[in-house]
Design a protein around this motif. Structure first.
Motif, mmCIF file in Angstrom:
data_model
loop_
_atom_site.group_PDB
_atom_site.id
_atom_site.type_symbol
_atom_site.label_atom_id
_atom_site.label_comp_id
_atom_site.label_asym_id
_atom_site.label_seq_id
_atom_site.Cartn_x
_atom_site.Cartn_y
_atom_site.Cartn_z
ATOM 1 N N LEU A 95 0.823 -1.211 0.000
ATOM 2 C CA LEU A 95 0.000 0.000 0.000
ATOM 3 C C LEU A 95 0.858 1.263 0.000
ATOM 4 O O LEU A 95 0.534 2.236 -0.679
ATOM 5 N N ILE A 96 1.927 1.256 0.751
ATOM 6 C CA ILE A 96 2.833 2.411 0.775
ATOM 7 C C ILE A 96 3.460 2.618 -0.588
ATOM 8 O O ILE A 96 3.524 3.741 -1.090
ATOM 9 N N MET A 97 3.900 1.552 -1.225
ATOM 10 C CA MET A 97 4.518 1.664 -2.549
ATOM 11 C C MET A 97 3.517 2.185 -3.577
ATOM 12 O O MET A 97 3.861 3.034 -4.402
ATOM 13 N N LEU A 98 2.288 1.708 -3.531
ATOM 14 C CA LEU A 98 1.268 2.196 -4.454
ATOM 15 C C LEU A 98 0.972 3.672 -4.218
ATOM 16 O O LEU A 98 0.788 4.437 -5.151
ATOM 17 N N SER A 99 0.937 4.064 -2.967
ATOM 18 C CA SER A 99 0.690 5.458 -2.624
ATOM 19 C C SER A 99 1.805 6.358 -3.153
ATOM 20 O O SER A 99 1.546 7.415 -3.722
ATOM 21 N N LEU A 100 3.039 5.945 -2.983
ATOM 22 C CA LEU A 100 4.177 6.734 -3.468
ATOM 23 C C LEU A 100 4.185 6.813 -4.989
ATOM 24 O O LEU A 100 4.506 7.851 -5.568
ATOM 25 N N SER A 101 3.830 5.739 -5.650
ATOM 26 C CA SER A 101 3.761 5.719 -7.104
ATOM 27 C C SER A 101 2.716 6.696 -7.605
ATOM 28 O O SER A 101 2.928 7.427 -8.560
ATOM 29 N N SER A 102 1.572 6.739 -6.954
ATOM 30 C CA SER A 102 0.498 7.637 -7.334
ATOM 31 C C SER A 102 0.919 9.098 -7.167
ATOM 32 O O SER A 102 0.590 9.940 -7.983
ATOM 33 N N CYS A 103 1.670 9.399 -6.121
ATOM 34 C CA CYS A 103 2.166 10.762 -5.901
ATOM 35 C C CYS A 103 3.071 11.183 -7.045
ATOM 36 O O CYS A 103 3.017 12.319 -7.504
ATOM 37 N N GLY A 104 3.906 10.273 -7.502
ATOM 38 C CA GLY A 104 4.804 10.568 -8.616
ATOM 39 C C GLY A 104 4.032 10.851 -9.887
ATOM 40 O O GLY A 104 4.355 11.772 -10.635
ATOM 41 N N ASP A 105 2.974 10.077 -10.153
ATOM 42 C CA ASP A 105 2.150 10.295 -11.336
ATOM 43 C C ASP A 105 1.424 11.628 -11.248
ATOM 44 O O ASP A 105 1.331 12.363 -12.228
ATOM 45 N N SER A 106 0.919 11.947 -10.076
ATOM 46 C CA SER A 106 0.221 13.216 -9.881
ATOM 47 C C SER A 106 1.163 14.395 -10.121
ATOM 48 O O SER A 106 0.795 15.379 -10.762
ATOM 49 N N TYR A 107 2.378 14.283 -9.616
ATOM 50 C CA TYR A 107 3.369 15.347 -9.809
ATOM 51 C C TYR A 107 3.700 15.505 -11.296
ATOM 52 O O TYR A 107 3.796 16.623 -11.802
ATOM 53 N N LYS A 108 3.858 14.381 -11.987
ATOM 54 C CA LYS A 108 4.176 14.429 -13.425
ATOM 55 C C LYS A 108 3.039 15.092 -14.196
ATOM 56 O O LYS A 108 3.278 15.938 -15.061
ATOM 57 N N ALA A 109 1.792 14.722 -13.892
ATOM 58 C CA ALA A 109 0.643 15.312 -14.568
ATOM 59 C C ALA A 109 0.560 16.818 -14.292
ATOM 60 O O ALA A 109 0.288 17.611 -15.197
ATOM 61 N N LYS A 110 0.813 17.212 -13.060
ATOM 62 C CA LYS A 110 0.792 18.634 -12.702
ATOM 63 C C LYS A 110 1.839 19.401 -13.494
ATOM 64 O O LYS A 110 1.561 20.471 -14.041
ATOM 65 N N SER A 111 3.024 18.849 -13.586
ATOM 66 C CA SER A 111 4.109 19.486 -14.333
ATOM 67 C C SER A 111 3.761 19.599 -15.822
ATOM 68 O O SER A 111 3.988 20.636 -16.446
ATOM 69 N N MET A 112 3.185 18.543 -16.390
ATOM 70 C CA MET A 112 2.795 18.571 -17.803
ATOM 71 C C MET A 112 1.714 19.617 -18.062
ATOM 72 O O MET A 112 1.771 20.356 -19.055
ATOM 73 N N ALA A 113 0.729 19.702 -17.175
ATOM 74 C CA ALA A 113 -0.353 20.672 -17.342
ATOM 75 C C ALA A 113 0.176 22.105 -17.262
ATOM 76 O O ALA A 113 -0.185 22.966 -18.070
ATOM 77 N N LYS A 114 1.052 22.349 -16.309
ATOM 78 C CA LYS A 114 1.614 23.700 -16.153
ATOM 79 C C LYS A 114 2.446 24.090 -17.376
ATOM 80 O O LYS A 114 2.321 25.202 -17.897
ATOM 81 N N ASP A 115 3.285 23.169 -17.855
ATOM 82 C CA ASP A 115 4.081 23.435 -19.060
ATOM 83 C C ASP A 115 3.181 23.679 -20.268
ATOM 84 O O ASP A 115 3.429 24.575 -21.080
ATOM 85 N N PHE A 116 2.130 22.884 -20.391
ATOM 86 C CA PHE A 116 1.181 23.025 -21.495
ATOM 87 C C PHE A 116 0.547 24.411 -21.486
ATOM 88 O O PHE A 116 0.442 25.067 -22.520
#
Length: 132
Positions: free
Chosen positions: A16-37
């Motif tokens: 569960l901890i690993m899945l949670s950390l993975s999701s945080c990384g995806d959220s950060y990547k999406a946020k960065s892509m949206a801001k750059d866009f």
């Protein structure tokens, strides 16, 4: 028996901890892509207070809806007319991210904006976005 239960509990908690950390990384990547866009495609990219909100997946967005989003946004004055999307393929399930930000116009008037961005499963392409 007790050791086995403790071991199983440890495995479950670790997963569960690993899945949670993975999701945080995806959220950060999406946020960065949206801001750059937005920085690339706003006619006046004087943006502040950029915040990411809800991040998730949905199967309720079709290719036709994505094409309508693109068409609608191309007519709005705050976005460039010829936004270049790198993919026309829309998977059965897309990832989405809601963002909020402020834009300052030429007269120093600040307005609040909210968009929902839609991404492919791998978070490599922005497929489209809506105005909330």
């Amino acid at each position: 028996m007790r050791k086995r239960i403790l071991k199983l509990s440890f495995v479950i908690v670790s997963t569960l901890i690993m899945l949670s950390l993975s999701s945080c990384g995806d959220s950060y990547k999406a946020k960065s892509m949206a801001k750059d866009f937005l920085n690339e495609n706003l006619t006046n990219p004087d943006m502040s207070s950029f915040q990411a909100g809800t991040f998730g997946k949905t199967s309720h967005v079709s290719k036709e809806q994505i094409m309508e989003m693109r068409k609608f946004v191309s007519k709005l004055p705050e976005y460039k007319n010829q936004i270049s999307y790198t993919s026309n393929e829309v998977p059965d399930t897309v990832t989405y991210l809601r963002v909020n930000y402020n834009l300052t116009d030429k007269n120093n008037k600040e307005t609040k904006h909210s968009n929902t961005f839609y991404f492919d499963k791998e978070l490599t392409h922005i497929l489209g976005f809506t105005i909330n």
